[in-house]
Design a protein around this motif. Structure first.
Motif, PDB file in Angstrom:
ATOM      1  N   UNK A   1     -13.003  32.097  39.640  1.00 34.22           N
ATOM      2  CA  UNK A   1     -13.685  30.814  39.758  1.00 34.22           C
ATOM      3  C   UNK A   1     -15.192  31.011  39.607  1.00 34.22           C
ATOM      4  N   UNK A   2     -15.845  30.258  38.740  1.00 33.66           N
ATOM      5  CA  UNK A   2     -17.308  30.384  38.590  1.00 33.66           C
ATOM      6  C   UNK A   2     -18.024  30.028  39.897  1.00 33.66           C
ATOM      7  N   UNK A   3     -19.151  30.670  40.116  1.00 29.32           N
ATOM      8  CA  UNK A   3     -19.953  30.409  41.320  1.00 29.32           C
ATOM      9  C   UNK A   3     -21.369  30.029  40.906  1.00 29.32           C
ATOM     10  N   UNK A   4     -21.900  28.966  41.512  1.00 31.76           N
ATOM     11  CA  UNK A   4     -23.235  28.497  41.173  1.00 31.76           C
ATOM     12  C   UNK A   4     -24.097  28.363  42.425  1.00 31.76           C
ATOM     13  N   UNK A   5     -25.345  28.830  42.333  1.00 31.81           N
ATOM     14  CA  UNK A   5     -26.295  28.655  43.433  1.00 31.81           C
ATOM     15  C   UNK A   5     -26.786  27.215  43.521  1.00 31.81           C
ATOM     16  N   UNK A   6     -26.451  26.401  42.531  1.00 32.38           N
ATOM     17  CA  UNK A   6     -26.881  25.004  42.528  1.00 32.38           C
ATOM     18  C   UNK A   6     -25.878  24.085  43.213  1.00 32.38           C
ATOM     19  N   UNK A   7     -24.711  24.621  43.590  1.00 34.01           N
ATOM     20  CA  UNK A   7     -23.680  23.802  44.235  1.00 34.01           C
ATOM     21  C   UNK A   7     -23.776  23.910  45.752  1.00 34.01           C
ATOM     22  N   UNK A   8     -23.541  22.790  46.417  1.00 32.56           N
ATOM     23  CA  UNK A   8     -23.394  22.811  47.867  1.00 32.56           C
ATOM     24  C   UNK A   8     -22.222  23.723  48.214  1.00 32.56           C
ATOM     25  N   UNK A   9     -22.371  24.523  49.259  1.00 32.22           N
ATOM     26  CA  UNK A   9     -21.356  25.549  49.517  1.00 32.22           C
ATOM     27  C   UNK A   9     -19.996  24.961  49.853  1.00 32.22           C
ATOM     28  N   UNK A  10     -19.978  23.807  50.490  1.00 37.17           N
ATOM     29  CA  UNK A  10     -18.701  23.151  50.734  1.00 37.17           C
ATOM     30  C   UNK A  10     -17.972  22.848  49.438  1.00 37.17           C
ATOM     31  N   UNK A  11     -18.716  22.459  48.410  1.00 38.71           N
ATOM     32  CA  UNK A  11     -18.131  22.207  47.095  1.00 38.71           C
ATOM     33  C   UNK A  11     -17.612  23.504  46.475  1.00 38.71           C
ATOM     34  N   UNK A  12     -18.367  24.596  46.627  1.00 42.61           N
ATOM     35  CA  UNK A  12     -17.927  25.885  46.079  1.00 42.61           C
ATOM     36  C   UNK A  12     -16.581  26.300  46.655  1.00 42.61           C
ATOM     37  N   UNK A  13     -16.388  26.081  47.958  1.00 37.42           N
ATOM     38  CA  UNK A  13     -15.119  26.449  48.577  1.00 37.42           C
ATOM     39  C   UNK A  13     -13.981  25.553  48.090  1.00 37.42           C
ATOM     40  N   UNK A  14     -14.266  24.269  47.847  1.00 38.98           N
ATOM     41  CA  UNK A  14     -13.241  23.392  47.290  1.00 38.98           C
ATOM     42  C   UNK A  14     -12.860  23.833  45.875  1.00 38.98           C
ATOM     43  N   UNK A  15     -13.850  24.320  45.125  1.00 42.41           N
ATOM     44  CA  UNK A  15     -13.558  24.833  43.787  1.00 42.41           C
ATOM     45  C   UNK A  15     -12.583  26.012  43.850  1.00 42.41           C
ATOM     46  N   UNK A  16     -12.708  26.805  44.902  1.00 45.86           N
ATOM     47  CA  UNK A  16     -11.828  27.973  45.061  1.00 45.86           C
ATOM     48  C   UNK A  16     -10.381  27.580  45.283  1.00 45.86           C
ATOM     49  N   UNK A  17     -10.155  26.548  46.082  1.00 48.42           N
ATOM     50  CA  UNK A  17      -8.772  26.216  46.433  1.00 48.42           C
ATOM     51  C   UNK A  17      -8.086  25.350  45.379  1.00 48.42           C
ATOM     52  N   UNK A  18      -8.859  24.846  44.402  1.00 51.92           N
ATOM     53  CA  UNK A  18      -8.280  23.979  43.373  1.00 51.92           C
ATOM     54  C   UNK A  18      -7.082  24.612  42.658  1.00 51.92           C
ATOM     55  N   UNK A  19      -7.122  25.911  42.286  1.00 52.20           N
ATOM     56  CA  UNK A  19      -5.959  26.493  41.591  1.00 52.20           C
ATOM     57  C   UNK A  19      -4.683  26.492  42.437  1.00 52.20           C
ATOM     58  N   UNK A  20      -4.839  26.473  43.768  1.00 44.93           N
ATOM     59  CA  UNK A  20      -3.670  26.502  44.640  1.00 44.93           C
ATOM     60  C   UNK A  20      -3.007  25.143  44.754  1.00 44.93           C
TER      61      UNK A  20
END
Length: 381
Positions: A163-182
């Motif tokens: 999963x791509x990681x961006x310093x421009x994203x709110x961290x809560x959003x980054x964690x939601x991006x992680x669980x999307x494939x599941x």
């Protein structure tokens, strides 16, 4: 006290050093082998048992909770007997004890917690670490057929879903991006206003001050000195707020005791709870105050998760990634050309720390007073 703090900091530095050398080498070797033998199928099948890995501090753990709840709701709807385990550190495990969505908590930096965890069989593992590599190696060693993690440095090659990681994203959003494939979550629409429950704080010696509705908590602690505003500044702020009729409580760990003593020198009526409350006790305490004044710290994230208004001071940290969001929160940030300077948990040494020293007591007191006026207007009648 001081020796304990030094031991804790030395352990963190040691783990980072091991990760930089050993973790990097192991990641590269395993990725090279995977390229030769090919990757396993990405078919999900039934995800009955999931492991979530969360190294690091309190802030990451708090902002992970909404994503954990979403995993729990979605997976258990499809598989009622599904279980979610956490592999974390001693310093952040108290946060996961506040969640009702966890089956078992394993500590990889205490005893044989890691060994016990690896003895289990998992259908999927989600590594929520953003940069360091050893957690990715652990994810691979679980033998889970679905492995999800951020695609940063060479660690990305150890996952089935990178999963791509961006310093421009709110961290809560980054964690939601992680669980999307599941679970195929809906597009991120913001972390809930409240995602930790907390009852009223019970302290027989000071219960009256929490009944007034005019109690301000001050948390002077910071994980690195470049995020510390200093006991004198917090002390003057406490003094000014006390003169305006607010009760002051000081919260934090034993490491913040020196600043707490300084604050009480300025504001003798302040009640000092530093070093006397666990994470589980801190939640109801923060729930019982009108607002929190703090540095960019773990306690800030707990207050945010409880719905407690905050005035937080940012400089080296990335505001749009870590700062509380919404009308009940104020961030003071000078936005100097040199800040933010923290990346992947590392803050470079800074002698001047102008990003914080330029913040004045008048600014902080003004923001607290204005925030509470706004919050009282937002509150239902």
């Amino acid at each position: 006290m001081i020796s304990g703090i030094i031991r804790r900091m030395n352990k963190i530095r040691f783990l980072k050093a091991v990760d930089r050398v050993v973790g990097s080498a192991l990641s590269s070797i395993i990725v090279s082998i995977l390229r030769l033998i090919g990757r396993e199928s990405l078919s999900h099948g039934t995800l009955g048992k999931i492991l979530v890995i969360r190294p690091g501090g309190i802030g990451d753990a708090v902002l992970l909770l909404p994503a954990l709840k979403k995993i729990s709701e979605q997976i258990r709807e499809l598989c009622p007997g599904a279980q979610i385990d956490i592999l974390c550190e001693k310093r952040n495990h108290g946060i996961f004890q506040l969640s009702g969505d966890i089956n078992r908590i394993y500590l990889y930096d205490r005893g044989i917690g890691l060994i016990k965890c690896l003895r289990n069989s998992y259908d999927a593992v989600v590594d929520t670490e953003q940069w360091h590599r050893l957690s990715a190696v652990i994810a691979y060693l679980t033998r889970a057929r679905v492995r999800v993690g951020f695609n940063t440095n060479e660690r990305g090659g150890l996952f089935t879903h990178m999963i791509p990681y961006s310093h421009d994203d709110y961290e809560g959003k980054s964690f939601f991006n992680l669980i999307a494939p599941l679970i195929g979550v809906k597009p991120f629409d913001g972390v809930p206003d409240v995602f930790i429950s907390g009852g009223a704080f019970i302290d027989s010696g000071h219960i009256e001050i929490f009944k007034t509705g005019k109690t301000i908590a001050i948390a002077p602690g910071a994980s690195v000195k470049e995020r510390s505003w200093g006991g004198d500044n917090f002390g003057l702020t406490a003094q000014r707020l006390s003169e305006l009729g607010f009760n002051i409580v000081i919260i934090g760990s034993q490491a913040d005791k020196s600043d707490a003593v300084t604050i009480k020198d300025y504001c003798t009526g302040a009640v000092d709870f530093t070093g006397t409350t666990s994470l589980k006790d801190t939640a109801p305490l923060l729930k019982s105050v009108s607002a929190l004044v703090c540095a960019d710290s773990g306690i800030m994230h707990i207050a945010y998760a409880l719905g407690t208004p905050t005035v937080s001071l940012f400089g080296s940290g990335i505001e749009k990634k870590w700062a509380p969001q919404g009308k009940s929160h104020r961030v003071i940030n000078k936005h100097l050309p040199c800040s933010p300077c923290t990346k992947f948990g590392y803050t470079p040494p800074c002698a001047s720390v102008k990003c914080l020293t330029q913040i004045t007591v008048d600014e902080v007191v003004g923001e607290v007073v204005d925030l509470l006026r706004i919050v009282s207007c937002l509150a239902p009648c």
